[in-house]
Write an enzyme that holds these catalytic residues in place. Structure first.
Site, PDB file in Angstrom:
ATOM      1  N   ASP A 105      -8.360  -8.911   3.722  1.00 16.51           N
ATOM      2  CA  ASP A 105      -8.156  -7.843   4.701  1.00 16.51           C
ATOM      3  C   ASP A 105      -9.244  -7.804   5.766  1.00 16.51           C
ATOM      4  O   ASP A 105     -10.116  -6.937   5.702  1.00 16.51           O
ATOM      5  CB  ASP A 105      -8.090  -6.500   3.955  1.00 16.51           C
ATOM      6  CG  ASP A 105      -7.551  -5.387   4.827  1.00 16.51           C
ATOM      7  OD1 ASP A 105      -7.079  -5.678   5.937  1.00 16.51           O
ATOM      8  OD2 ASP A 105      -7.592  -4.231   4.383  1.00 16.51           O
TER       9      ASP A 105
ATOM     10  N   GLU B 188       0.822  -1.215   0.000  1.00 21.40           N
ATOM     11  CA  GLU B 188       0.000   0.000   0.000  1.00 21.40           C
ATOM     12  C   GLU B 188       0.855   1.264   0.000  1.00 21.40           C
ATOM     13  O   GLU B 188       0.598   2.210   0.730  1.00 21.40           O
ATOM     14  CB  GLU B 188      -0.956  -0.012   1.200  1.00 21.40           C
ATOM     15  CG  GLU B 188      -1.872  -1.225   1.210  1.00 21.40           C
ATOM     16  CD  GLU B 188      -2.953  -1.194   2.281  1.00 21.40           C
ATOM     17  OE1 GLU B 188      -2.695  -0.643   3.360  1.00 21.40           O
ATOM     18  OE2 GLU B 188      -4.042  -1.726   2.023  1.00 21.40           O
TER      19      GLU B 188
ATOM     20  N   GLU C 122     -12.981  -2.367  11.770  1.00 23.85           N
ATOM     21  CA  GLU C 122     -12.954  -1.580  10.536  1.00 23.85           C
ATOM     22  C   GLU C 122     -14.016  -2.042   9.542  1.00 23.85           C
ATOM     23  O   GLU C 122     -14.637  -1.226   8.870  1.00 23.85           O
ATOM     24  CB  GLU C 122     -11.552  -1.711   9.916  1.00 23.85           C
ATOM     25  CG  GLU C 122     -11.424  -1.059   8.555  1.00 23.85           C
ATOM     26  CD  GLU C 122     -10.029  -1.219   7.969  1.00 23.85           C
ATOM     27  OE1 GLU C 122      -9.140  -1.810   8.618  1.00 23.85           O
ATOM     28  OE2 GLU C 122      -9.831  -0.741   6.831  1.00 23.85           O
TER      29      GLU C 122
END
Ligand code: BDP
Length: 705
Positions: free
Chosen positions: A370, A296, A398
């Site tokens: 993820d 990332e 998240e």
């Protein structure tokens, strides 16, 4: 008359504030046990004066005083705590302490000086502290304490929290307020909360904490920031907690004045050696570095044509002489790489098995994408027998509704830990990979991305405390049952009344599946809003990288839906042990909960229930919404057992969750119907808004970024 009214008012006020709870006490509330529960006040024998034993003694005193009241002089029951080295009385008992190991403990009922005694003993002080917490939890959960013979030792060596906390006190993916690290006032002022934090972690056996975000700033490795970390380490030390730092790979350039961060460059190696020496001068028990490299957009060894092994080993050589470790993350993928993102971690790491230093741990997320509400276990587990593989779970939610959705993550963690990799034949569970048993690894690790912030409740919601709790308990024993852990937590945090514990544990155990249902049923994944990850966004497409979009993962079209990871598709199934991969690839074998993770199927594909895929999808979304309704109902019935303040917050959050579950269902159904072109199954309500409406919603200030 007036005076008495005031007095009554005062008494009421005192009574109500005494019982109003804001969650700050976590599972360590130590409220009095019911009369007649059978626990009696107990004296504490003298304890040696070391920093950790002082804490252990104070905790025991605090717990006993709260639960059963202070012991009168000459009480006929006594508790002895300590190590053979610090207590002649314990040395004299000649206890079988070998099984307790470095950090474990032994709790025994015995007779001492003619009195009935409980002995909490360990080889090291920290084991005594862990044993004290365990002993108190027995009373908190109303288990008998008269005839004890407990030995417990952690199965995993590094049990750690990863804070994604930034130096400006924002928290990446944090939903519980600001970072608890008040960097600005450190190192001069140590907020009392740091000790409370250490105490709570010690109660679970957590023994390491990474203070800063994996998306790290090099600044955190400069002198002033090392001093700040050092002040925290000083607070944490007697609680058995070591401090670690996330290291930015390009730090030699940013703070070292070098032109390169190439791990093969002698000047770069010298920079890291000197940096390690500098840190260990301030923090002699510094744990080591956590590194996110070449992922990332973060810098890493591949920027110089070097490998993950080159990078990790260089850092390992710098901290190794001091006893430190390097935790190198396997969460790597690149959008320049056209292959299925789910395959990239395995593809990049598997070839280097056996090439990492002994003090390197490869930290692998539970699944290959993820932290989704559900993912099959990561194919790297079991695939690198000659390397130390650690687990990374996310505690902060998240992808499961932030702080306001009730989702107990115990079943998610347990599902991964119990998954059978079949890497060394049947029974090669993920738990056995990460506790080192499967391949005889000694350096073992389990990390959780923390959900802790400045919120009074620590975690942003009362039930999110359970996720911190279950993470810690499973890091101690990855084979433990998430249901048993939920029961302990519910008793300690709210009430041991069986009329409360039964329904609430059921509610908790079903809550994660409910979230899966209304967000991403049948193996769908990565369908959330762009960037902030709040709410549904199955239409998310375009932008800087395809692997950050929803359409990349759902692959919905007129022909059907799902990501084909069989040999006809990306062949990700080939990264698993043959029997496991074959099952995932076989429609007769794969569990329907993973169906669309591995298969692209026509809308009319028949599910086991006899419904078509389209019908099954819609009914699962709706089942999720109904699941939240049921949680709301159960929780409403729990009012008699919970203080008003906490009850009200959970009630309010469940209302938010109900509304957002409906939104997930309606938006997802609207979107996928544009491809399925089929009517909703009978009895299913039409989404109340147009698809345009759902697509037009925007949330520029959603928390966590
Ligand atoms: C993702 C998060 C991102 C993290 C990344 C990571 O969205 O904020 O930086 O994982 O784990 O889940 O590095």
């Amino acid at each position: 008359m007036r005076l008495s009214a005031i007095l009554v008012g005062l008494v009421l006020l005192v009574a109500s504030t005494a019982w109003a709870e804001d969650g700050h006490d976590l599972w360590l509330r130590y409220r009095p046990v019911e009369a007649g529960a059978g626990y009696v006040p107990t004296a504490i024998a003298p304890v040696a004066d070391t920093p950790t034993l002082r804490i252990a003694r104070a905790e025991l005193e605090r717990g006993l005083r709260g639960l059963v009241g202070a012991a009168p002089a000459g009480a006929d029951r006594v508790i002895l705590i300590g190590t053979p080295a610090s207590s002649p009385a314990i040395a004299g008992l000649d206890l079988p302490l070998k099984a307790a190991g470095e950090e474990g403990y032994l709790i025994r009922s015995a007779t001492f000086d003619g009195r009935s005694a409980t002995v909490i003993a360990a080889n090291r002080d920290i084991g005594v502290l862990y044993g004290v917490f365990r002993y108190l939890s027995l009373i908190q959960t109303r288990q008998p304490v008269d005839n004890l013979a407990i030995v417990s030792a952690p199965k995993i060596k590094l049990r750690m929290l990863n804070h994604w906390d930034n130096l400006d006190r924002t928290v990446e993916r944090g939903y519980a307020g600001q970072s608890i690290w008040d960097w600005w006032k450190l190192p001069d002022y140590a907020d009392p909360r740091y000790a409370d934090y250490a105490r709570a972690n010690a109660s679970l056996g957590i023994n390491g904490t990474v203070l800063n975000n994996v998306n790290a700033k090099a600044l955190s490795l400069t002198g002033p920031w090392i001093a700040k970390a050092g002040a925290l380490a000083t607070v944490f030390r007697p609680y058995g907690i070591r401090v670690y730092l996330s290291a930015r790979f390009s730090a030699p350039i940013e703070i070292g004045g070098l032109k390169t961060a190439d791990p093969r460059d002698p000047a770069v190696r010298a920079f890291w050696k000197a940096k390690a020496d500098e840190i260990y001068k301030v923090i002699p028990d510094f744990g080591g570095f956590l590194v996110k490299a070449n992922s990332e957009g973060q810098p890493g060894p591949q920027d110089y044509g070097a490998t993950h092994a080159d990078g990790a080993n260089m850092l390992a050589d710098a901290v190794g002489p001091h006893g430190g470790v390097v935790i190198w993350r396997a969460f790597v993928y690149s959008h320049e790489q056209p292959d299925d993102r789910a395959k990239q971690g395995y593809a990049e790491f598997k070839p280097f098995d056996g090439q990492f230093r002994d003090n390197v741990v490869i930290q692998v997320k539970n699944g290959a994408i993820d932290f989704q509400p559900r993912e099959p276990f990561h194919p790297l587990f079991g695939a690198m027998p000659k390397s130390n593989l650690g687990m990374e779970f996310q505690i902060t939610k998240e992808y499961l509704g932030f702080a306001t959705h009730l989702a107990y993550l115990g079943p998610l963690y347990e599902e991964t830990l119990r998954a059978d990799t079949q890497a060394r034949g049947k029974g090669s569970t993920v738990a056995r990979v990460i506790d080192g048993d499967l391949d005889g690894r000694k350096l073992t690790a389990m990390a959780g991305v923390a959900n802790i912030g400045t919120d009074r409740s620590w975690s942003g919601s009362h039930f999110d405390q359970a996720n911190w709790y279950v993470f810690g308990r499973l890091a101690w024993d990855p084979d433990a049952s998430s249901r048993d852990i939920a029961a302990d937590w519910a008793k300690m945090t709210f009430s041991p009344d069986p009329r409360f514990v039964g329904p609430v544990v059921d509610l908790m155990m079903g809550s994660r599946e409910t979230v899966v249902d209304y967000m991403t049923p049948l193996g769908l994944h990565h369908q959330m809003g762009r960037s902030h990850h709040y709410g549904p966004g199955p239409w998310v497409a375009g932008g800087e990288r395809a692997d950050w979009t929803s359409v990349y993962y759902a692959m919905a079209g007129p022909d059907g839906i799902g990501f084909d990871r069989t040999a006809r598709g990306s062949n990700a199934v080939a990264q698993y042990a043959p029997a496991v991969g074959a099952c995932f690839a076989d429609l007769r074998c794969v569990d329907e909960k993973d169906l669309l993770w591995f298969h692209h199927l026509p809308w009319d594909y028949r599910l086991k229930s006899g419904q078509t895929l389209w019908e099954g999808l819609v009914t699962r979304y709706s089942r999720g919404v109904a699941g939240v309704d049921a949680m709301g109902k159960t929780w409403g019935d729990m009012a008699p057992y919970v203080d008003a303040e906490r009850h009200a917050q959970v009630t309010a959050f469940l209302k938010i969750q109900r509304r957002e579950a409906q939104w997930w269902r309606d938006a997802s159904v609207s979107w996928f119907q544009t491809f399925s072109q089929r009517p909703l199954p009978a009895g299913e309500a039409l989404p109340p808004q147009s698809l345009d409406y759902y697509q037009g919603l925007s949330f520029p200030y959603a928390p966590g970024i």
